[in-house]
Design a protein around this motif. Structure first.
Motif, PDB file in Angstrom:
ATOM      1  N   THR A  21      -9.454  -1.753   5.807  1.00 26.05           N
ATOM      2  CA  THR A  21     -10.790  -2.164   5.393  1.00 26.05           C
ATOM      3  C   THR A  21     -11.631  -0.967   4.966  1.00 26.05           C
ATOM      4  O   THR A  21     -12.566  -1.123   4.200  1.00 26.05           O
ATOM      5  N   THR A  22     -11.305   0.233   5.466  1.00 28.06           N
ATOM      6  CA  THR A  22     -12.109   1.402   5.126  1.00 28.06           C
ATOM      7  C   THR A  22     -11.443   2.305   4.101  1.00 28.06           C
ATOM      8  O   THR A  22     -12.114   3.106   3.478  1.00 28.06           O
ATOM      9  N   THR A  23     -10.147   2.218   3.931  1.00 31.59           N
ATOM     10  CA  THR A  23      -9.454   3.047   2.945  1.00 31.59           C
ATOM     11  C   THR A  23      -8.536   2.173   2.113  1.00 31.59           C
ATOM     12  O   THR A  23      -8.374   0.978   2.384  1.00 31.59           O
ATOM     13  N   ALA A  24      -7.911   2.787   1.146  1.00 26.44           N
ATOM     14  CA  ALA A  24      -7.059   2.035   0.229  1.00 26.44           C
ATOM     15  C   ALA A  24      -5.869   1.402   0.933  1.00 26.44           C
ATOM     16  O   ALA A  24      -5.676   0.197   0.867  1.00 26.44           O
ATOM     17  N   SER A  25      -5.032   2.198   1.619  1.00 29.58           N
ATOM     18  CA  SER A  25      -3.873   1.631   2.291  1.00 29.58           C
ATOM     19  C   SER A  25      -3.360   2.582   3.356  1.00 29.58           C
ATOM     20  O   SER A  25      -3.644   3.766   3.338  1.00 29.58           O
ATOM     21  N   VAL A  26      -2.573   2.021   4.245  1.00 26.33           N
ATOM     22  CA  VAL A  26      -1.940   2.794   5.309  1.00 26.33           C
ATOM     23  C   VAL A  26      -0.446   2.719   5.057  1.00 26.33           C
ATOM     24  O   VAL A  26       0.100   1.650   4.813  1.00 26.33           O
ATOM     25  N   LYS A  27       0.196   3.862   5.123  1.00 28.27           N
ATOM     26  CA  LYS A  27       1.642   3.903   4.936  1.00 28.27           C
ATOM     27  C   LYS A  27       2.259   4.306   6.267  1.00 28.27           C
ATOM     28  O   LYS A  27       1.969   5.378   6.793  1.00 28.27           O
ATOM     29  N   ILE A  28       3.102   3.419   6.807  1.00 37.68           N
ATOM     30  CA  ILE A  28       3.724   3.658   8.102  1.00 37.68           C
ATOM     31  C   ILE A  28       5.224   3.779   7.904  1.00 37.68           C
ATOM     32  O   ILE A  28       5.842   2.937   7.270  1.00 37.68           O
ATOM     33  N   GLY A  29       5.788   4.827   8.452  1.00 41.05           N
ATOM     34  CA  GLY A  29       7.228   5.025   8.413  1.00 41.05           C
ATOM     35  C   GLY A  29       7.752   5.120   9.831  1.00 41.05           C
ATOM     36  O   GLY A  29       6.995   5.144  10.788  1.00 41.05           O
ATOM     37  N   TYR A  30       9.046   5.152   9.956  1.00 42.68           N
ATOM     38  CA  TYR A  30       9.650   5.317  11.273  1.00 42.68           C
ATOM     39  C   TYR A  30      10.859   6.230  11.149  1.00 42.68           C
ATOM     40  O   TYR A  30      11.398   6.419  10.068  1.00 42.68           O
TER      41      TYR A  30
END
Length: 189
Positions: A21-30
């Motif tokens: 909601t506050t930034t463009a996107s979150v990228k999560i890796g593992y």
């Protein structure tokens, strides 16, 4: 442990929704840290060093145990002919030997744990730095470990988000093919 995993998932979900909601996107890796460690050349040397230490300590313990058993057999064989003073002295000696043997076993456990910590610390730092570098270079907001304490943290993971091979390449290690997915590991797409 399940509560910890649930809390971690909920927290990440909250932060991910807040970040979206506050930034463009979150990228999560593992990353599969166990796989990374198994591919590192240091892993074989660490395993060899730990086995050598275990063998040395085992031999020491076995030697002391044999001394104790021999003394105990002598005591039992001569019990009926011993003077009371000699019997009491031998019993104290056997008791002390048994206590020393137990302490040696406890100290051996501690020595092995300390040796493992000493050997693994630089590897943990190296892997941690490589994960951090890969995350920054590839724009990951979060990189999670695939498992913690044998429990899956990633219930589903797109194989494209697995940064394990990137971490290995960052450290100069050519990744070997991964073994087939085990039961309970995230499905690969």
């Amino acid at each position: 442990m399940r509560k910890l995993v649930s809390l971690l998932v909920l927290t990440l979900g909250f932060f991910a929704s807040q970040a979206q909601t506050t930034t463009a996107s979150v990228k999560i890796g593992y990353a599969d840290v166990d796989y990374i460690f198994s591919q590192m050349p240091e892993a074989k040397q660490i395993d060899s060093d730990l086995k050598a230490t275990q063998t040395m300590l085992k031999n020491q313990i076995e030697g002391k145990a044999q001394e104790f058993q021999k003394k105990l057999q002598d005591y039992n064989a001569n019990l009926n002919t011993m003077l009371d003073a000699v019997r009491q002295n031998t019993e104290r000696e056997l008791q002390q030997m048994q206590q020393n043997l137990e302490k040696l076993q406890q100290d051996a456990q501690t020595t092995i744990q300390n040796k493992q910590t000493q050997l693994m610390e630089p590897v943990y730092k190296k892997v941690g730095k490589a994960i951090e570098d890969v995350a920054k270079e590839n724009g990951f907001t979060f990189v999670l470990n695939q498992q913690i304490g044998g429990l899956d943290v990633i219930l589903y993971g797109d194989e494209k988000m697995d940064v394990s091979d990137l971490v290995l390449k960052k450290m100069g290690v050519t990744p070997a093919p991964k073994p087939e997915a085990k039961a309970g590991t995230p499905p690969k797409q």
